[in-house]
Design a protein around this motif. Sequence first.
Motif, PDB file in Angstrom:
ATOM      1  N   GLY A  92       0.808  -1.208   0.000  1.00 58.93           N
ATOM      2  CA  GLY A  92       0.000   0.000   0.000  1.00 58.93           C
ATOM      3  C   GLY A  92       0.846   1.264   0.000  1.00 58.93           C
ATOM      4  N   HIS A  93       0.285   2.356  -0.534  1.00 55.83           N
ATOM      5  CA  HIS A  93       1.028   3.615  -0.602  1.00 55.83           C
ATOM      6  C   HIS A  93       1.049   4.350   0.733  1.00 55.83           C
ATOM      7  CE1 HIS A  93       1.802   3.468  -4.863  1.00 55.83           C
ATOM      8  NE2 HIS A  93       0.533   3.246  -5.114  1.00 55.83           N
ATOM      9  N   GLN A  94      -0.029   4.239   1.505  1.00 55.62           N
ATOM     10  CA  GLN A  94      -0.123   4.983   2.753  1.00 55.62           C
ATOM     11  C   GLN A  94       0.393   4.163   3.935  1.00 55.62           C
ATOM     12  OE1 GLN A  94      -0.984   8.154   2.679  1.00 55.62           O
ATOM     13  NE2 GLN A  94      -1.438   8.056   0.486  1.00 55.62           N
ATOM     14  N   ARG A  95      -0.265   3.029   4.221  1.00 59.58           N
ATOM     15  CA  ARG A  95       0.093   2.231   5.392  1.00 59.58           C
ATOM     16  C   ARG A  95       1.244   1.267   5.129  1.00 59.58           C
ATOM     17  NH1 ARG A  95      -5.262  -0.556   7.297  1.00 59.58           N
ATOM     18  NH2 ARG A  95      -3.844  -1.275   8.937  1.00 59.58           N
ATOM     19  N   LYS A  96       1.601   1.096   3.870  1.00 56.03           N
ATOM     20  CA  LYS A  96       2.712   0.220   3.476  1.00 56.03           C
ATOM     21  C   LYS A  96       2.470  -1.252   3.838  1.00 56.03           C
ATOM     22  CE  LYS A  96       5.041   3.856   2.159  1.00 56.03           C
ATOM     23  NZ  LYS A  96       5.174   4.187   0.738  1.00 56.03           N
ATOM     24  N   ASN A  97       1.202  -1.626   4.056  1.00 56.48           N
ATOM     25  CA  ASN A  97       0.918  -3.032   4.321  1.00 56.48           C
ATOM     26  C   ASN A  97       0.728  -3.775   3.004  1.00 56.48           C
ATOM     27  OD1 ASN A  97      -1.390  -1.660   3.716  1.00 56.48           O
ATOM     28  ND2 ASN A  97      -2.694  -2.694   5.194  1.00 56.48           N
ATOM     29  N   TRP A  98       0.856  -5.098   3.067  1.00 56.93           N
ATOM     30  CA  TRP A  98       0.787  -5.916   1.861  1.00 56.93           C
ATOM     31  C   TRP A  98      -0.565  -6.617   1.780  1.00 56.93           C
ATOM     32  CZ3 TRP A  98       4.576  -6.352  -1.917  1.00 56.93           C
ATOM     33  CH2 TRP A  98       5.775  -5.689  -1.641  1.00 56.93           C
ATOM     34  N   LYS A  99      -1.199  -6.533   0.619  1.00 62.83           N
ATOM     35  CA  LYS A  99      -2.516  -7.125   0.407  1.00 62.83           C
ATOM     36  C   LYS A  99      -2.524  -7.895  -0.913  1.00 62.83           C
ATOM     37  CE  LYS A  99      -4.893  -4.919   3.762  1.00 62.83           C
ATOM     38  NZ  LYS A  99      -6.034  -5.275   4.568  1.00 62.83           N
ATOM     39  N   VAL A 100      -3.279  -8.988  -0.933  1.00 60.11           N
ATOM     40  CA  VAL A 100      -3.474  -9.742  -2.173  1.00 60.11           C
ATOM     41  C   VAL A 100      -4.464  -8.977  -3.048  1.00 60.11           C
ATOM     42  CG1 VAL A 100      -4.265 -11.900  -3.207  1.00 60.11           C
ATOM     43  CG2 VAL A 100      -3.049 -11.932  -1.020  1.00 60.11           C
ATOM     44  N   ARG A 101      -4.091  -8.764  -4.290  1.00 60.10           N
ATOM     45  CA  ARG A 101      -4.950  -8.068  -5.235  1.00 60.10           C
ATOM     46  C   ARG A 101      -5.012  -8.863  -6.537  1.00 60.10           C
ATOM     47  NH1 ARG A 101      -6.791  -6.147  -1.457  1.00 60.10           N
ATOM     48  NH2 ARG A 101      -6.667  -3.988  -0.701  1.00 60.10           N
ATOM     49  N   LEU A 102      -6.146  -8.756  -7.218  1.00 66.55           N
ATOM     50  CA  LEU A 102      -6.280  -9.351  -8.544  1.00 66.55           C
ATOM     51  C   LEU A 102      -5.809  -8.323  -9.566  1.00 66.55           C
ATOM     52  CD1 LEU A 102      -7.270 -11.420 -10.623  1.00 66.55           C
ATOM     53  CD2 LEU A 102      -9.546 -10.396 -10.437  1.00 66.55           C
ATOM     54  N   PHE A 103      -4.716  -8.621 -10.252  1.00 65.29           N
ATOM     55  CA  PHE A 103      -4.166  -7.708 -11.254  1.00 65.29           C
ATOM     56  C   PHE A 103      -4.635  -8.131 -12.647  1.00 65.29           C
ATOM     57  CE2 PHE A 103      -1.561  -6.362  -7.822  1.00 65.29           C
ATOM     58  CZ  PHE A 103      -1.068  -5.110  -8.166  1.00 65.29           C
ATOM     59  N   VAL A 104      -4.997  -7.129 -13.463  1.00 65.25           N
ATOM     60  CA  VAL A 104      -5.447  -7.370 -14.832  1.00 65.25           C
ATOM     61  C   VAL A 104      -4.641  -6.467 -15.757  1.00 65.25           C
ATOM     62  CG1 VAL A 104      -7.371  -7.325 -16.438  1.00 65.25           C
ATOM     63  CG2 VAL A 104      -7.765  -7.968 -14.054  1.00 65.25           C
ATOM     64  N   LEU A 105      -3.909  -7.077 -16.674  1.00 65.00           N
ATOM     65  CA  LEU A 105      -3.088  -6.348 -17.642  1.00 65.00           C
ATOM     66  C   LEU A 105      -3.823  -6.281 -18.971  1.00 65.00           C
ATOM     67  CD1 LEU A 105      -0.335  -5.074 -18.490  1.00 65.00           C
ATOM     68  CD2 LEU A 105       0.441  -7.402 -18.999  1.00 65.00           C
ATOM     69  N   ARG A 106      -3.968  -5.054 -19.494  1.00 64.46           N
ATOM     70  CA  ARG A 106      -4.675  -4.857 -20.764  1.00 64.46           C
ATOM     71  C   ARG A 106      -3.760  -4.162 -21.768  1.00 64.46           C
ATOM     72  NH1 ARG A 106      -8.747  -3.902 -16.772  1.00 64.46           N
ATOM     73  NH2 ARG A 106     -10.643  -5.142 -17.143  1.00 64.46           N
ATOM     74  N   SER A 107      -4.041  -4.445 -23.041  1.00 64.90           N
ATOM     75  CA  SER A 107      -3.305  -3.792 -24.121  1.00 64.90           C
ATOM     76  C   SER A 107      -4.277  -3.064 -25.039  1.00 64.90           C
ATOM     77  CB  SER A 107      -2.486  -4.813 -24.921  1.00 64.90           C
ATOM     78  OG  SER A 107      -3.332  -5.728 -25.588  1.00 64.90           O
ATOM     79  N   GLU A 108      -3.786  -2.035 -25.705  1.00 69.44           N
ATOM     80  CA  GLU A 108      -4.550  -1.260 -26.698  1.00 69.44           C
ATOM     81  C   GLU A 108      -5.882  -0.761 -26.167  1.00 69.44           C
ATOM     82  OE1 GLU A 108      -4.883  -3.582 -30.254  1.00 69.44           O
ATOM     83  OE2 GLU A 108      -2.716  -3.668 -30.565  1.00 69.44           O
ATOM     84  N   PRO A 109      -5.926   0.137 -25.209  1.00 72.22           N
ATOM     85  CA  PRO A 109      -4.799   0.826 -24.593  1.00 72.22           C
ATOM     86  C   PRO A 109      -4.171   0.016 -23.458  1.00 72.22           C
ATOM     87  CG  PRO A 109      -6.826   1.731 -23.747  1.00 72.22           C
ATOM     88  CD  PRO A 109      -7.227   0.723 -24.793  1.00 72.22           C
ATOM     89  N   SER A 110      -2.894   0.317 -23.182  1.00 69.30           N
ATOM     90  CA  SER A 110      -2.133  -0.433 -22.195  1.00 69.30           C
ATOM     91  C   SER A 110      -2.381   0.118 -20.793  1.00 69.30           C
ATOM     92  CB  SER A 110      -0.634  -0.354 -22.516  1.00 69.30           C
ATOM     93  OG  SER A 110      -0.377  -0.896 -23.788  1.00 69.30           O
ATOM     94  N   PHE A 111      -3.008  -0.688 -19.956  1.00 73.23           N
ATOM     95  CA  PHE A 111      -3.280  -0.313 -18.563  1.00 73.23           C
ATOM     96  C   PHE A 111      -3.042  -1.517 -17.668  1.00 73.23           C
ATOM     97  CE2 PHE A 111      -5.393   3.391 -20.222  1.00 73.23           C
ATOM     98  CZ  PHE A 111      -5.415   4.309 -19.169  1.00 73.23           C
ATOM     99  N   LEU A 112      -2.669  -1.244 -16.429  1.00 71.50           N
ATOM    100  CA  LEU A 112      -2.597  -2.261 -15.394  1.00 71.50           C
ATOM    101  C   LEU A 112      -3.554  -1.847 -14.288  1.00 71.50           C
ATOM    102  CD1 LEU A 112      -1.242  -4.891 -14.432  1.00 71.50           C
ATOM    103  CD2 LEU A 112       0.464  -3.488 -13.252  1.00 71.50           C
TER     104      LEU A 112
END
Length: 357
Positions: free
Chosen positions: A262-282
């Motif tokens: 995390g950006h604020q508390r700096k704790n670690w959490k499991v997240r579902l990440f989705v990578l897309r192309s055209e346009p490229s976003f995470l």
Amino acid sequence: MEKKSTALKEGFLVKRGHLVRNWKARWFVLTPDQLLYYKYEGSKRDSCQRGRIMLRGCEVTCPYLENESRPLVFKLRTQSSVDHFLEACSREERDEWATAISGAVQDLRQADGGAVGPQDPTSTQQHLQDINLSQVVDSMYDVHSGIKMTNHVDQGSTYSNCFSGSAVVDWLVFSGAVLSRADAVTLASAVMEEGFVCPLGHRSVEALRTAGLTEQFLDDSSALYCFAETFKKRGSVKAETSLAAVELSGHVTRRGYLLKQGHQRKNWKVRLFVLRSEPSFLHYYDPSKNDVIPAGGFPLRGCLVSALHDNGVPSGVKGEVQGNLFKIITKSNTHYYIQAPTQADKMAWIDAIRKEV
């Protein structure tokens, strides 16, 4: 704890609690006779397991579509009739887990003296020939028990009252109309050939134009379809394009569970990440919630991605977190620290992201 050598498959799944019906990400380890699960705390797996599911006499239901908002769930019913609901990060991962668990259950049954014979392809073919397509389509369109029509995004345009090819296949298997996904694709192709269902969006239209007859219907979450005009009773199929729709309209090239600092508390959490192309976003989502809108995300153009060394705690990482780490620096100089379950997963994610930056 089971020896690592006995593990048939392991990875993150999201599990529904028995008492409090919330969803929590857990690390699962499949062994020949049980499914163990562990909690992740501070990016580390607990040394003690949180629970186990005995596989002898288990029944696997996949897909399990009674939970409309979570189409990636499959169900395990134990020999003592206790139900466990598990959610994967993708249809492919869900089916892989279900197949692996079913295989372990079958091996136990055979070891106990139970016979498991091969399916007769002749009887399957006859069953498909006996199906009344009109009745199948009527059931598919049923308001209460049919396929759920939702909004989907394809190349910047939002389509309403439609569904994906994978959703059709899931429904046909879950409803008992067919026994396998391959049979479901054959049946869905026949439904489309008769004009009950129409392709919608680039991927499904292109498949219909270029593929052979057996490949015209796609068991794919990015291939969109809708009911023919004679079935439609509400709304327009095509809606307006929005900025948010464009951001989420890219082709999904990779999905998976990763740990994020995390950006604020700096704790670690499991997240579902989705990578897309055209346009490229995470984008990343909270797996404990059923959110269509991501918890966060960023464009990949201009980003820097690099692997972090496994010796000691890298700079910028809080706590005793080591191994399989990588960092993404966005164009606006925001730093994301991410941990993959394995070294192979880390390198696969880095390679996939680098193709988009």
